[in-house]
Design an enzyme around this catalytic site. Sequence first.
Site, PDB file in Angstrom:
ATOM      1  N   SER A   1       0.837  -1.200   0.000  1.00 13.74           N
ATOM      2  CA  SER A   1       0.000   0.000   0.000  1.00 13.74           C
ATOM      3  C   SER A   1       0.877   1.258   0.000  1.00 13.74           C
ATOM      4  CB  SER A   1      -0.956  -0.049   1.188  1.00 13.74           C
ATOM      5  OG  SER A   1      -1.928   0.956   1.116  1.00 13.74           O
TER       6      SER A   1
ATOM      7  N   ASP B   1      -9.454  -2.175  -6.382  1.00 17.36           N
ATOM      8  CA  ASP B   1      -8.940  -1.915  -5.037  1.00 17.36           C
ATOM      9  C   ASP B   1      -9.631  -0.679  -4.466  1.00 17.36           C
ATOM     10  OD1 ASP B   1      -7.294  -1.152  -2.830  1.00 17.36           O
ATOM     11  OD2 ASP B   1      -5.543  -2.070  -3.759  1.00 17.36           O
TER      12      ASP B   1
ATOM     13  N   HIS C   1      -7.317  -5.502  -0.922  1.00 14.73           N
ATOM     14  CA  HIS C   1      -6.109  -4.716  -0.689  1.00 14.73           C
ATOM     15  C   HIS C   1      -5.126  -5.395   0.263  1.00 14.73           C
ATOM     16  CE1 HIS C   1      -3.917  -0.882  -0.711  1.00 14.73           C
ATOM     17  NE2 HIS C   1      -3.808  -0.985   0.599  1.00 14.73           N
TER      18      HIS C   1
END
Length: 441
Positions: A151, A391, A419
Amino acid sequence: MTSSHHRQQPSYRQPGVVLTDHHFSVPLDHDRPDGEHIELYAREVSATGTDPAGLPWLLYLEGGPGFGARRFTGRQAWLERALTEYRVLLLDQRGTGRSTPANRQTLPLRGTPYQQAEYLAHFRADSIVRDCEAIRPLLTGGAPWTVLGQSFGGFCTTHYLSTAPDALSAALVTGGLPSLDATADTVYAAAFPRIERKNLAHYARYPMDAERARRIAAHLTEHRVELPGGHLLTAEAFQSLGILLGTGDGSHQLHYLLEDAFVPTPTGPALSDAFLEGARSLLSYAGHPLYALVHEAIYAQDPATPTAWAADRIRAGLPRFDVAETLAGDEPLLFGGETIHPWHFTTDPALVPLRETAEILAARTGWQPLYDPARLAANEVPVAAAVYHDDLYVDTGHSLRTARAIRGLRTWVTDEFEHDGVRAGGTRVLDRLLDLVRGDA
């Protein structure tokens, strides 16, 4: 040359692993190496029965911003795969975990809200990567290492490729390829349609939740409700539970939270203690206040343009997300996503003292670009990225455009995971990415 210092503590064990704590002193501002220093903490993990000195390093950069590296027990999730050939460094990025903290308790030591905001301007991907470059020679002797960025950690990895590619033997990104040129406004304009899709998918799975969510929102508009610890649960704060919808089991977690929200009391139906405690644990920023403080700043790349509460401004133009508008009609309540709003700093006790600091950061200009498209177009580092279809947190279209802009990058686009795939998928995601960077897939 950056001035930094390293202190290593004796190793200890968990099942299947040997752990070693590392502490580093690095400059707050790497352009002023002789100025103020802050501390970084990192946990080294190696498999029992191996000689870590003979293994290459893999640096893990956690998502966020504002989260310390995940606290694994033993060889959980992707660690099982990584430890077959690496010694792993779990870095608490500056301001998080056991690194010098930045929160409502410590930031007043910086002085005024303006001084706090100037301090926090050093907590973006550029400073984090320079931290990595300060500590790498102390651990590897100058040898390059592999980086795994989840991320926001992928945003940091993309910056790493832009500024210090010679430091990387390979780069692995999971759910974290950023747009190279999008503003915060562009990011959130793309986000809200995804958020709505995730909501509609949740209600298709759990149609009974539509009425439950509306009932809770109506109750919160009519009553002042405090969570344990003093957090004010407004209808808008309730909508923030939609952040769950971007993880593999998040929709199911939300359903279970909603299904027993009310209990009968002598004065009528009330939100249950169990519901309030569950909401508090999900909504509180006490453990990661930096997430709220610098979240929009991670998208700031135009020196002349402040972020100016981009998510809040975009949402204001979308009546479908307005609680009053929703309750006046018969549409389902739309939960939010990964968005930060001014009201977070009036409802959460961990953030209330930092409200003025947040306002100053939102109005701040002078942010510098984080990525170098020309250098990325000439990239020679083996790179692989897991891109999760639709996502919630990182726009898939933005990620794929960036993937095409980084020379040699190989993508694995999948809807098998949300995610959090690198955690929920056990060894599979990391195994796939390693095969891609090595040409074995």
